[in-house]
Enzyme design. Structure first.
Site, mmCIF file in Angstrom:
data_model
loop_
_atom_site.group_PDB
_atom_site.id
_atom_site.type_symbol
_atom_site.label_atom_id
_atom_site.label_comp_id
_atom_site.label_asym_id
_atom_site.label_seq_id
_atom_site.Cartn_x
_atom_site.Cartn_y
_atom_site.Cartn_z
ATOM 1 N N GLY A 167 -26.490 1.755 4.726
ATOM 2 C CA GLY A 167 -25.429 0.744 4.733
ATOM 3 C C GLY A 167 -24.098 1.431 4.955
ATOM 4 N N ALA B 206 -35.564 8.815 1.445
ATOM 5 C CA ALA B 206 -35.945 7.411 1.638
ATOM 6 C C ALA B 206 -35.199 6.565 0.607
ATOM 7 C CB ALA B 206 -37.450 7.264 1.466
ATOM 8 N N LYS C 138 0.840 -1.208 0.000
ATOM 9 C CA LYS C 138 0.000 0.000 0.000
ATOM 10 C C LYS C 138 0.877 1.261 0.000
ATOM 11 C CE LYS C 138 -4.243 0.881 2.566
ATOM 12 N NZ LYS C 138 -4.811 0.833 3.920
ATOM 13 N N CYS D 103 -19.865 2.846 8.354
ATOM 14 C CA CYS D 103 -20.009 3.568 9.626
ATOM 15 C C CYS D 103 -21.339 3.346 10.340
ATOM 16 C CB CYS D 103 -19.809 5.055 9.403
ATOM 17 S SG CYS D 103 -18.112 5.461 9.048
ATOM 18 N N LEU E 110 -32.970 12.917 4.761
ATOM 19 C CA LEU E 110 -34.371 12.503 4.756
ATOM 20 C C LEU E 110 -34.720 11.885 3.407
ATOM 21 C CD1 LEU E 110 -36.346 15.352 6.616
ATOM 22 C CD2 LEU E 110 -35.928 13.025 7.400
HETATM 23 C C1 UDX Z 1 -21.281 8.460 7.330
HETATM 24 C C2 UDX Z 1 -21.481 9.851 7.968
HETATM 25 O O1 UDX Z 1 -22.333 10.638 7.147
HETATM 26 C C3 UDX Z 1 -20.148 10.533 8.189
HETATM 27 O O2 UDX Z 1 -20.340 11.783 8.830
HETATM 28 C C4 UDX Z 1 -19.356 9.601 9.088
HETATM 29 O O3 UDX Z 1 -18.239 10.129 9.600
HETATM 30 C C5 UDX Z 1 -19.097 8.284 8.343
HETATM 31 O O4 UDX Z 1 -20.372 7.695 8.105
HETATM 32 P P1 UDX Z 1 -20.874 7.461 4.896
HETATM 33 O O5 UDX Z 1 -21.038 6.136 5.548
HETATM 34 O O6 UDX Z 1 -19.733 7.685 3.978
HETATM 35 O O7 UDX Z 1 -20.770 8.625 6.004
HETATM 36 O O8 UDX Z 1 -22.193 7.744 4.065
HETATM 37 P P2 UDX Z 1 -23.526 8.626 4.181
HETATM 38 O O9 UDX Z 1 -23.557 9.563 3.050
HETATM 39 O O10 UDX Z 1 -23.711 9.172 5.519
HETATM 40 O O11 UDX Z 1 -24.628 7.488 3.927
HETATM 41 C C6 UDX Z 1 -24.752 6.344 4.758
HETATM 42 C C7 UDX Z 1 -25.905 5.482 4.292
HETATM 43 O O12 UDX Z 1 -27.154 6.142 4.476
HETATM 44 C C8 UDX Z 1 -25.850 5.126 2.801
HETATM 45 O O13 UDX Z 1 -26.263 3.806 2.614
HETATM 46 C C9 UDX Z 1 -26.822 6.103 2.167
HETATM 47 O O14 UDX Z 1 -27.340 5.637 0.952
HETATM 48 C C10 UDX Z 1 -27.879 6.192 3.247
HETATM 49 N N1 UDX Z 1 -28.649 7.450 3.204
HETATM 50 C C11 UDX Z 1 -28.047 8.648 3.459
HETATM 51 C C12 UDX Z 1 -30.021 7.405 2.938
HETATM 52 O O15 UDX Z 1 -30.581 6.328 2.712
HETATM 53 N N2 UDX Z 1 -30.717 8.567 2.948
HETATM 54 C C13 UDX Z 1 -30.159 9.771 3.201
HETATM 55 O O16 UDX Z 1 -30.870 10.776 3.201
HETATM 56 C C14 UDX Z 1 -28.779 9.813 3.454
#
Ligand code: UDX
Length: 435
Positions: free
Chosen positions: A261, A256, A35, A264, A254
């Site tokens: 997933g 849907a 890496k 985090c 918000l």
């Molecule tokens: C998240 C947090 O947003 C970030 O602040 C943290 O530090 C790491 O975890 P990430 O996992 O990269 O970031 O993605 P994010 O954009 O938050 O989306 C997470 C999941 O929620 C995804 O599956 C996304 O599709 C879903 N989601 C997000 C929704 O279904 N609806 C939304 O309105 C927003």
């Protein structure tokens, strides 16, 4: 200021590169030789739009260094960020902290002058106390400070989120000593408007989990409202606007969709329930959110089976398989729970993803373009909201009876009224009575 990032995973690499882009001298350390060699050659291990150019630019400017020599990197730095992974442990819920503690042991042997040790990894409340205990065994407490500085970077948006965050959170039990130094470090960012929030170390650790659990709750809430909309014929997008414009609620997160997933939310919500148990506090809301989110993936598989009516032998093509757009990350992606149920019912699956074939989907056929997915299936599922799925060429579809299930609501149902396509989406009326 000389900075060192231990761990070149998502958080460590993005933050390290961007701190170097602000003019700091940053060394990124990893124990994976391949890496590190790749990074020196501008080959980055993750998919993050724009990051490769920043790696090359700052590496060539000699502000950004990559090494496996952790001892030297620690000795040579004033600020050390611990950014190693804290995956879900074998028990399936807690955060596994062995990487964090191993790094703390190594730091402990290399403290040659005053250093600020920052946990950037997402760690349960009180982890900073443990790190401090490890460091105290070999060092006088005047030689170091352990600080918590959680990250809020979204995959695919990480560069923007680093440069323009809503806030920077620093948790320190000795703010007089640490805060002026860290304020200076973050000044280029806070100058542009980000709030600088100084708290105790334990509070900062908890802010990270509370933020992610709250966002996961918001998503789960709107997903359940979407279920209700489907039953009563309302439109979840109108509901999201109708409630989101209330400043007390806020309009973001918000949307849907097919459950949350990623690397985090699933991990951090589970870890928060475990932290609650440890401190005898029932996190009942978060527990319900986790259950509801899991159930949703099962329900979506059922919805697909219902749309297909007689699923055996029917062909279903997925557009996008990652947990969201602009990432190649397959961790806790929704379709991994949906596919087995469909396969069990004899559905023939295929998929296209802009980031290529996935090792996690060995049994499922990878198709190299959207056109073939649109033309060779009974049902096309839009699973991920990539921009390239927003203007699909439906006119070119030869297969007249094709159905579309848009899990990201990229299109409007009435766009399909005069087409020979049955369109289903999330929480909105379909152009057919019921799925
Ligand atoms: C998240 C947090 O947003 C970030 O602040 C943290 O530090 C790491 O975890 P990430 O996992 O990269 O970031 O993605 P994010 O954009 O938050 O989306 C997470 C999941 O929620 C995804 O599956 C996304 O599709 C879903 N989601 C997000 C929704 O279904 N609806 C939304 O309105 C927003």
């Amino acid at each position: 200021m000389k900075i060192c990032f231990i761990g070149t995973g998502y958080v460590g690499l993005v933050s390290g590169v961007l701190f170097s882009d602000l003019g700091n001298s940053v060394t990124c350390v990893d124990n994976n030789h391949e890496k590190i060699e790749n990074l020196k050659n501008g080959i980055i291990p993750i998919f993050e739009p724009g990051l490769d150019e920043l790696v090359i630019k700052n590496y060539n400017a000699k502000r950004l260094f990559f090494t496996t020599d952790i001892n030297h990197a620690i000795k040579n730095s004033d600020i050390i960020f611990i950014a190693v992974g804290t995956p879900t442990a074998k028990d399936g819920v807690s955060a596994d902290l062995k990487n964090v503690y191993a790094v703390a042991q190594t730091i402990s042997k290399n403290i040659n002058k005053f250093k600020i040790i920052i946990t950037k990894s997402t760690v349960p409340v009180c982890t900073g106390d443990e790190v401090e205990k490890i460091l105290r065994k070999k060092n006088s407490s005047s030689k170091f400070e352990v600080v918590s500085n959680p990250e809020f970077l979204r995959e695919g948006e990480a560069i923007r989120d680093f440069r323009y965050p809503d806030r920077v959170v620093i948790g320190s039990n000795n703010p007089k000593k640490t805060i002026p130094i860290l304020k200076k470090l973050y000044e280029p960012i806070t100058k542009k408007g980000a709030k600088f929030i100084s708290t105790s170390r334990r509070s900062a650790e908890l802010i990270k989990y509370a933020a992610n659990a709250f966002l996961a709750t918001k998503i789960t809430f709107i997903n359940e409202i979407a279920n209700l909309c489907e039953q009563v014929g309302s439109n979840v997008e109108d509901i999201a606007i109708g409630i989101g414009t209330d400043a007390r609620i806020g309009s973001r997160f918000l949307r849907a969709g097919p459950a949350y997933g990623g690397s985090c939310f699933p991990k951090d919500t589970k870890a928060l329930t475990k932290i609650g148990k440890k401190f005898k506090t029932h996190m009942s809301v978060v527990e319900t959110v986790i259950k509801s989110n899991e159930k949703r993936k099962n329900n979506l598989a059922d919805k697909i089976l219902n749309i297909l009516k007689n699923p055996k032998g029917k062909k279903v093509g997925f557009l996008g398989v990652t947990f969201k757009a602009n990432t190649d990350d397959m961790r806790d992606t929704q379709c991994l729970k949906i596919f087995p149920k469909l396969l069990k019912k004899g559905v023939k699956l295929s998929y296209y993803d802009p980031t290529g074939e996935k090792k996690e989907l060995k049994k499922i056929r990878f198709i190299k373009n959207t056109k073939e997915i649109l033309n060779n299936n009974d049902l096309v599922v839009i699973h991920t909201e990539w921009d390239e799925f927003r203007s699909l060429d439906f006119k070119s579809i030869k297969n007249k009876g094709v159905k579309i299930f848009d899990m990201r609501n990229l299109y409007q149902p009435n766009e399909f009224l005069n087409k020979n396509i049955k369109y289903y989406s999330i929480g909105r009326p379909t152009n057919e009575k019921k799925a």
